[in-house]
Design a protein around this motif. Sequence first.
Motif, PDB file in Angstrom:
ATOM      1  N   ALA A  98       0.828  -1.211   0.000  1.00 36.08           N
ATOM      2  CA  ALA A  98       0.000   0.000   0.000  1.00 36.08           C
ATOM      3  C   ALA A  98       0.859   1.257   0.000  1.00 36.08           C
ATOM      4  O   ALA A  98       0.585   2.211  -0.747  1.00 36.08           O
ATOM      5  N   ILE A  99       1.907   1.255   0.807  1.00 34.23           N
ATOM      6  CA  ILE A  99       2.809   2.411   0.837  1.00 34.23           C
ATOM      7  C   ILE A  99       3.531   2.558  -0.497  1.00 34.23           C
ATOM      8  O   ILE A  99       3.628   3.656  -1.051  1.00 34.23           O
ATOM      9  N   GLY A 100       4.038   1.450  -1.036  1.00 32.42           N
ATOM     10  CA  GLY A 100       4.742   1.498  -2.318  1.00 32.42           C
ATOM     11  C   GLY A 100       3.869   1.987  -3.455  1.00 32.42           C
ATOM     12  O   GLY A 100       4.279   2.822  -4.266  1.00 32.42           O
ATOM     13  N   LEU A 101       2.637   1.477  -3.525  1.00 34.94           N
ATOM     14  CA  LEU A 101       1.723   1.911  -4.582  1.00 34.94           C
ATOM     15  C   LEU A 101       1.338   3.380  -4.403  1.00 34.94           C
ATOM     16  O   LEU A 101       1.247   4.127  -5.390  1.00 34.94           O
ATOM     17  N   SER A 102       1.131   3.803  -3.161  1.00 35.06           N
ATOM     18  CA  SER A 102       0.809   5.207  -2.899  1.00 35.06           C
ATOM     19  C   SER A 102       1.961   6.120  -3.304  1.00 35.06           C
ATOM     20  O   SER A 102       1.750   7.178  -3.914  1.00 35.06           O
ATOM     21  N   ILE A 107       4.384  10.267  -6.542  1.00 37.84           N
ATOM     22  CA  ILE A 107       5.605  10.770  -7.189  1.00 37.84           C
ATOM     23  C   ILE A 107       5.404  10.949  -8.687  1.00 37.84           C
ATOM     24  O   ILE A 107       5.851  11.938  -9.272  1.00 37.84           O
ATOM     25  N   ASN A 108       4.707  10.010  -9.315  1.00 37.96           N
ATOM     26  CA  ASN A 108       4.494  10.156 -10.756  1.00 37.96           C
ATOM     27  C   ASN A 108       3.510  11.271 -11.089  1.00 37.96           C
ATOM     28  O   ASN A 108       3.622  11.895 -12.142  1.00 37.96           O
ATOM     29  N   LEU A 109       2.573  11.563 -10.201  1.00 37.24           N
ATOM     30  CA  LEU A 109       1.701  12.720 -10.412  1.00 37.24           C
ATOM     31  C   LEU A 109       2.492  14.021 -10.263  1.00 37.24           C
ATOM     32  O   LEU A 109       2.319  14.957 -11.052  1.00 37.24           O
ATOM     33  N   PRO A 117       4.474   4.500 -18.671  1.00 34.93           N
ATOM     34  CA  PRO A 117       5.004   3.336 -17.940  1.00 34.93           C
ATOM     35  C   PRO A 117       6.203   3.719 -17.066  1.00 34.93           C
ATOM     36  O   PRO A 117       6.977   4.619 -17.409  1.00 34.93           O
ATOM     37  N   PHE A 118       6.314   3.042 -15.939  1.00 35.04           N
ATOM     38  CA  PHE A 118       7.434   3.281 -15.031  1.00 35.04           C
ATOM     39  C   PHE A 118       7.726   1.987 -14.284  1.00 35.04           C
ATOM     40  O   PHE A 118       6.894   1.085 -14.231  1.00 35.04           O
ATOM     41  N   ALA A 119       8.901   1.922 -13.701  1.00 36.09           N
ATOM     42  CA  ALA A 119       9.296   0.750 -12.911  1.00 36.09           C
ATOM     43  C   ALA A 119       8.625   0.835 -11.541  1.00 36.09           C
ATOM     44  O   ALA A 119       8.769   1.825 -10.836  1.00 36.09           O
TER      45      ALA A 119
END
Length: 137
Positions: A98-102, A107-109, A117-119
């Motif tokens: 959950a923390i990683g996906l958040s 960060i991408n926003l 696409p991103f890693a």
Amino acid sequence: MTAESLIVIKGLLFFSVLLFAAIHDAKTKIIPDTIHVLLILISLIGFDWNSLFGFFLVPMPFMLVALKKSESLGGGDVKLMAGIGCVLGVMEGFSASAIGLSLSILINLIRGKRNQPFALGPYLAAGAMIIFLIAPK
């Protein structure tokens, strides 16, 4: 060896493997299979049933997304979460994801990279490191 020193050793190994996985995924968009094997071996330090359940349950949401032929999520991310779940256990593994996906969304926003696409590995690794540091042992 004391329990505290085993936790320190486990943490150093865990962080080292996750750091390598994050850097490799950021550069190549591939997480090598050796990462998952190393994480499972690290989980043997203080292994319990929670580790085994984490291995099977934590990657399930990722596997369901990957099976839908999603190009945004690869098998390496699924296996990375299986290894992380094995080291951290069920609840901590889900918290790490959950923390990683958040973090990945935030960060991408901020970077203005919507729909690109991103890693995902670096974000999942960061979430796992955070949870390892704050979760009670």
